[in-house]
Design an enzyme around this catalytic site. Structure first.
Site, PDB file in Angstrom:
ATOM      1  N   GLY A 260      24.278  30.132  57.118  1.00 60.22           N
ATOM      2  CA  GLY A 260      24.982  30.843  56.055  1.00 60.22           C
ATOM      3  C   GLY A 260      25.829  29.884  55.255  1.00 60.22           C
ATOM      4  CB  SER A 261      28.475  30.534  52.826  1.00 57.87           C
ATOM      5  OG  SER A 261      29.368  31.293  53.612  1.00 57.87           O
ATOM      6  CB  THR A 262      30.172  25.478  53.539  1.00 59.42           C
ATOM      7  OG1 THR A 262      28.882  24.854  53.436  1.00 59.42           O
ATOM      8  CG2 THR A 262      31.165  24.477  54.097  1.00 59.42           C
TER       9      THR A 262
ATOM     10  N   GLY B  87      30.799  29.409  57.858  1.00 60.74           N
ATOM     11  CA  GLY B  87      30.474  28.473  58.942  1.00 60.74           C
ATOM     12  C   GLY B  87      31.725  27.825  59.521  1.00 60.74           C
TER      13      GLY B  87
ATOM     14  CD  GLU C  94      20.642  24.047  60.493  1.00 63.79           C
ATOM     15  OE1 GLU C  94      20.692  23.418  59.413  1.00 63.79           O
ATOM     16  OE2 GLU C  94      20.285  23.512  61.558  1.00 63.79           O
TER      17      GLU C  94
ATOM     18  CD  GLU D 139      24.979  26.802  48.721  1.00 66.00           C
ATOM     19  OE1 GLU D 139      25.870  27.443  49.277  1.00 66.00           O
ATOM     20  OE2 GLU D 139      23.921  26.471  49.289  1.00 66.00           O
TER      21      GLU D 139
HETATM   22  P1  NAP Z   1      27.301  34.127  54.429  1.00 64.35           P
HETATM   23  O1  NAP Z   1      28.050  34.978  53.501  1.00 64.35           O
HETATM   24  O2  NAP Z   1      27.966  32.953  55.023  1.00 64.35           O
HETATM   25  O3  NAP Z   1      26.753  35.098  55.587  1.00 64.35           O
HETATM   26  C1  NAP Z   1      25.865  34.654  56.589  1.00 64.35           C
HETATM   27  C2  NAP Z   1      25.925  35.618  57.760  1.00 64.35           C
HETATM   28  O4  NAP Z   1      27.216  35.561  58.369  1.00 64.35           O
HETATM   29  C3  NAP Z   1      25.729  37.070  57.371  1.00 64.35           C
HETATM   30  O5  NAP Z   1      25.021  37.719  58.402  1.00 64.35           O
HETATM   31  C4  NAP Z   1      27.154  37.569  57.286  1.00 64.35           C
HETATM   32  O6  NAP Z   1      27.293  38.952  57.420  1.00 64.35           O
HETATM   33  C5  NAP Z   1      27.775  36.863  58.458  1.00 64.35           C
HETATM   34  N1  NAP Z   1      29.234  36.739  58.434  1.00 64.35           N
HETATM   35  C6  NAP Z   1      30.086  36.864  57.386  1.00 64.35           C
HETATM   36  N2  NAP Z   1      31.350  36.629  57.789  1.00 64.35           N
HETATM   37  C7  NAP Z   1      31.302  36.366  59.122  1.00 64.35           C
HETATM   38  C8  NAP Z   1      32.273  36.011  60.107  1.00 64.35           C
HETATM   39  N3  NAP Z   1      33.565  35.889  59.803  1.00 64.35           N
HETATM   40  N4  NAP Z   1      31.850  35.788  61.370  1.00 64.35           N
HETATM   41  C9  NAP Z   1      30.555  35.884  61.704  1.00 64.35           C
HETATM   42  N5  NAP Z   1      29.582  36.201  60.809  1.00 64.35           N
HETATM   43  C10 NAP Z   1      29.955  36.425  59.536  1.00 64.35           C
HETATM   44  O7  NAP Z   1      25.973  33.560  53.751  1.00 64.35           O
HETATM   45  P2  NAP Z   1      24.955  34.386  52.841  1.00 64.35           P
HETATM   46  O8  NAP Z   1      25.642  34.741  51.583  1.00 64.35           O
HETATM   47  O9  NAP Z   1      24.330  35.449  53.644  1.00 64.35           O
HETATM   48  O10 NAP Z   1      23.811  33.279  52.592  1.00 64.35           O
HETATM   49  C11 NAP Z   1      23.867  32.287  51.633  1.00 64.35           C
HETATM   50  C12 NAP Z   1      24.369  30.972  52.210  1.00 64.35           C
HETATM   51  O11 NAP Z   1      23.543  30.558  53.298  1.00 64.35           O
HETATM   52  C13 NAP Z   1      24.309  29.808  51.240  1.00 64.35           C
HETATM   53  O12 NAP Z   1      25.504  29.067  51.324  1.00 64.35           O
HETATM   54  C14 NAP Z   1      23.144  28.980  51.730  1.00 64.35           C
HETATM   55  O13 NAP Z   1      23.190  27.609  51.403  1.00 64.35           O
HETATM   56  C15 NAP Z   1      23.240  29.168  53.187  1.00 64.35           C
HETATM   57  N6  NAP Z   1      21.966  28.857  53.828  1.00 64.35           N
HETATM   58  C16 NAP Z   1      21.858  27.715  54.582  1.00 64.35           C
HETATM   59  C17 NAP Z   1      20.642  27.378  55.157  1.00 64.35           C
HETATM   60  C18 NAP Z   1      20.493  26.155  56.010  1.00 64.35           C
HETATM   61  O14 NAP Z   1      19.511  26.071  56.751  1.00 64.35           O
HETATM   62  N7  NAP Z   1      21.383  25.188  55.948  1.00 64.35           N
HETATM   63  C19 NAP Z   1      19.542  28.211  54.963  1.00 64.35           C
HETATM   64  C20 NAP Z   1      19.678  29.349  54.178  1.00 64.35           C
HETATM   65  C21 NAP Z   1      20.903  29.666  53.620  1.00 64.35           C
HETATM   66  P3  NAP Z   1      27.359  39.905  56.115  1.00 64.35           P
HETATM   67  O15 NAP Z   1      26.111  39.712  55.356  1.00 64.35           O
HETATM   68  O16 NAP Z   1      27.489  41.240  56.715  1.00 64.35           O
HETATM   69  O17 NAP Z   1      28.571  39.443  55.351  1.00 64.35           O
END
Ligand code: NAP
Ligand code: MG
Length: 497
Positions: free
Chosen positions: A240-242, A245, A262, A399
């Protein structure tokens, strides 16, 4: 076909659901909070899922802990039998899975139709590692007279937390090695994409995986936080996002809980002075704007030599402008909507900031006003290319996660060192590309890019090669033996011989 007619004809088995997969059965949710699932191409809610409660989390973790005893006692070869069956079962659900995934996040159907076969491929790849897992590993002491047996034990109950951009792949990349290793899991999909993952659970059930080995709960970020901190969880695997993370890393640091992260990226495509523009044009959309720019390791910054700057700008702008945007269910569609209303606002604010900071729009740059056929309320942003981007601009540093490419310039009169410096001038370190006709020279440049993976005239990721980010892009890797190792804990048994 009109978007509404097309959607009315879809026969999706999962829309409004009211259960979780816990201990081998679908269990009705006890809470009342529900989270909507919205089709971003038309801006309409079409499904919903329940928010898991603390006691449902306890049940799922408890089931996983109990199942761990017998699942971890099997050999890797025995678990491989399940992995191979799961792969076949996933493939047989390919079309329903793709149709559901496209409705959740607007990924073009040409993209989501590959999700099941990719997932099956990941299970089959990890199945090949059973001999490595089961193989005896004995290491002699440096002086004679003693040896060590190195055992590979499963790390335990794992929390698998995924984002919405590739909701199947980014779960399976964790699930397959976890299962092979002998771990049991609780999956938390992202809130926009909680339904397509049910086809993976169906496949797990059909393959006869014992109850409690795989559990699925849905819920918000707050629920994700509770899962990360649950005392019965031994390891967290997150994509997910930095910013999220870092929160998870902090929680795991406090608990000394192993975690794989990741995270986000801001990768660069370095165009070497001898690059073939037809190669760039052919590979561009997949390498720099895959999934409407919502792919973590695409190269959204293009670093072009001053000697050929105009030519690169022209190639990129015309290639992107020619990609068809429309209903993600249309097989001809290259660019769909962005995944949600909130992504729409974020991406548009970056486009505005780029204009204010003096970047030059050479393609797109606005809402997709020409779309019709029922897509007027969708989250469509024209695929956008900015030229004359400088390293200090926000679009060059942060990003964006949407269909926006920035083109920067390097002075190539004295070689390509400035290009490498520009590519490395980022807090992230996930991907990268080098386009050049001389492959030896391109390889030398690739080796100097400070990131977890780099493609040379090529974009891809290999199930058998580690994939992960450096710096703000994460910690640890997935894929390969290295990715399997993240689900193992080692024990050395020393004895005399
Ligand atoms: P995100 O907002 O960070 O969410 C990722 C996951 O974490 C979701 O299931 C989210 O739930 C959950 N989450 C949110 N807050 C949390 C917390 N405090 N504790 C535990 N889990 C929590 O990321 P996204 O918007 O879904 O995805 C986009 C990001 O993913 C981008 O930054 C992208 O670069 C990154 N990404 C990285 C890779 C890699 O391999 N490096 C691959 C794909 C994507 P909710 O949806 O319910 O908020
Ligand atoms: Mg999010």
């Amino acid at each position: 076909m009109n978007a509404a007619t097309r959607r009315a004809s879809l026969q999706l088995p999962y829309t409004h659901v009211d259960d979780f997969y816990i201990n081998g059965s679908w269990v009705k949710a006890e809470g009342t909070q529900r989270n909507p699932v919205v089709d971003p191409a038309v801006g309409q809610e079409w499904g919903s899922v329940p928010e898991a409660t603390a006691s449902e989390l306890d049940s799922a973790v408890g089931a996983a802990r109990t199942a761990l005893k017998s699942w971890s006692a099997l050999t890797g070869a025995e678990r491989t039998g399940y992995l191979l069956k799961i792969a076949t079962e996933i493939e047989s659900r390919s079309e329903a899975l793709a149709l559901t995934n496209t409705r959740e996040n607007g990924s073009p159907i040409s993209e989501t139709r590959g999700a099941a076969s990719n997932a099956a491929g990941i299970f089959r790849y990890f199945a090949t590692l059973a001999p490595w897992l089961d193989g005896e590993d004995i290491r002699p002491f440096p002086a004679d007279g003693a040896e060590s047996i190195v055992d590979k034990d499963p790390i335990g109950v794992c929390a698998l937390i995924a984002p919405w951009n590739f909701p199947i792949n980014l779960v399976v990349i964790k699930l397959a090695p976890a299962l092979l290793a002998g771990c049991t899991v609780i999956i938390k999909p992202a809130s926009p994409t909680p339904l397509s993952i049910r086809f993976i659970i169906e496949a797990i059930e059909a393959a006869g995986v014992p109850a409690g080995v795989v559990n699925l709960l849905t819920g918000s970020g707050r629920f994700g936080d509770a899962l990360v901190r649950h005392p019965g969880v031994d390891k967290v695997a997150f994509t997910g996002s930095t910013p999220v993370g870092k929160k998870i890393a902090a929680a795991c640091g406090e608990l000394l809980r192993p975690v794989t992260l990741e995270l986000g990226g801001k990768s660069s495509a370095i165009i070497l002075p001898d690059a073939d523009m037809s190669v760039l044009s052919t590979r561009l959309i997949r390498s720099c704007m895959r999934n409407t720019g919502q792919t973590c390791y695409i190269s959204t910054r293009i670093i072009a030599p001053s000697s050929r700057y105009a030519e690169v700008v022209q190639t990129v702008a015309s290639t992107i402008a020619a990609g068809r945007q429309g209903d993600p269910y249309d097989e001809e569609t290259v660019f769909g909507p962005v995944a949600s209303a909130s992504q729409y606002s974020t991406v548009m604010s970056y486009i505005d900031s780029a204009r204010e900071e003096g970047a030059r729009v050479v393609a797109g740059g606005t809402r997709s006003i020409s779309l019709s056929e029922g897509l007027e309320s969708g989250e469509f942003i024209q695929p956008t290319v900015f030229a004359d981007v400088t390293p200090d601009m926000r679009i060059s540093r942060e990003e964006i996660f949407g269909p926006v490419i920035s083109i920067l310039k390097y002075d190539d009169t004295n070689g390509v060192s400035e290009a490498i410096a520009l590519a490395n001038n980022t807090e992230f370190g996930l991907g990268g590309l080098v386009f050049g006709a001389d492959e030896e020279q391109a390889l030398k440049v690739a080796r100097q890019v400070d990131s977890g993976s780099v493609g040379i005239n090529f974009f891809g990721s290999n199930h058998s090669a580690p994939f992960g980010g450096r710096h703000e892009s994460g910690m640890g890797v997935e894929y390969g033996i290295e990715g399997l190792s993240a689900y193992l804990t080692y024990k050395s048994i020393h004895r005399t011989v």
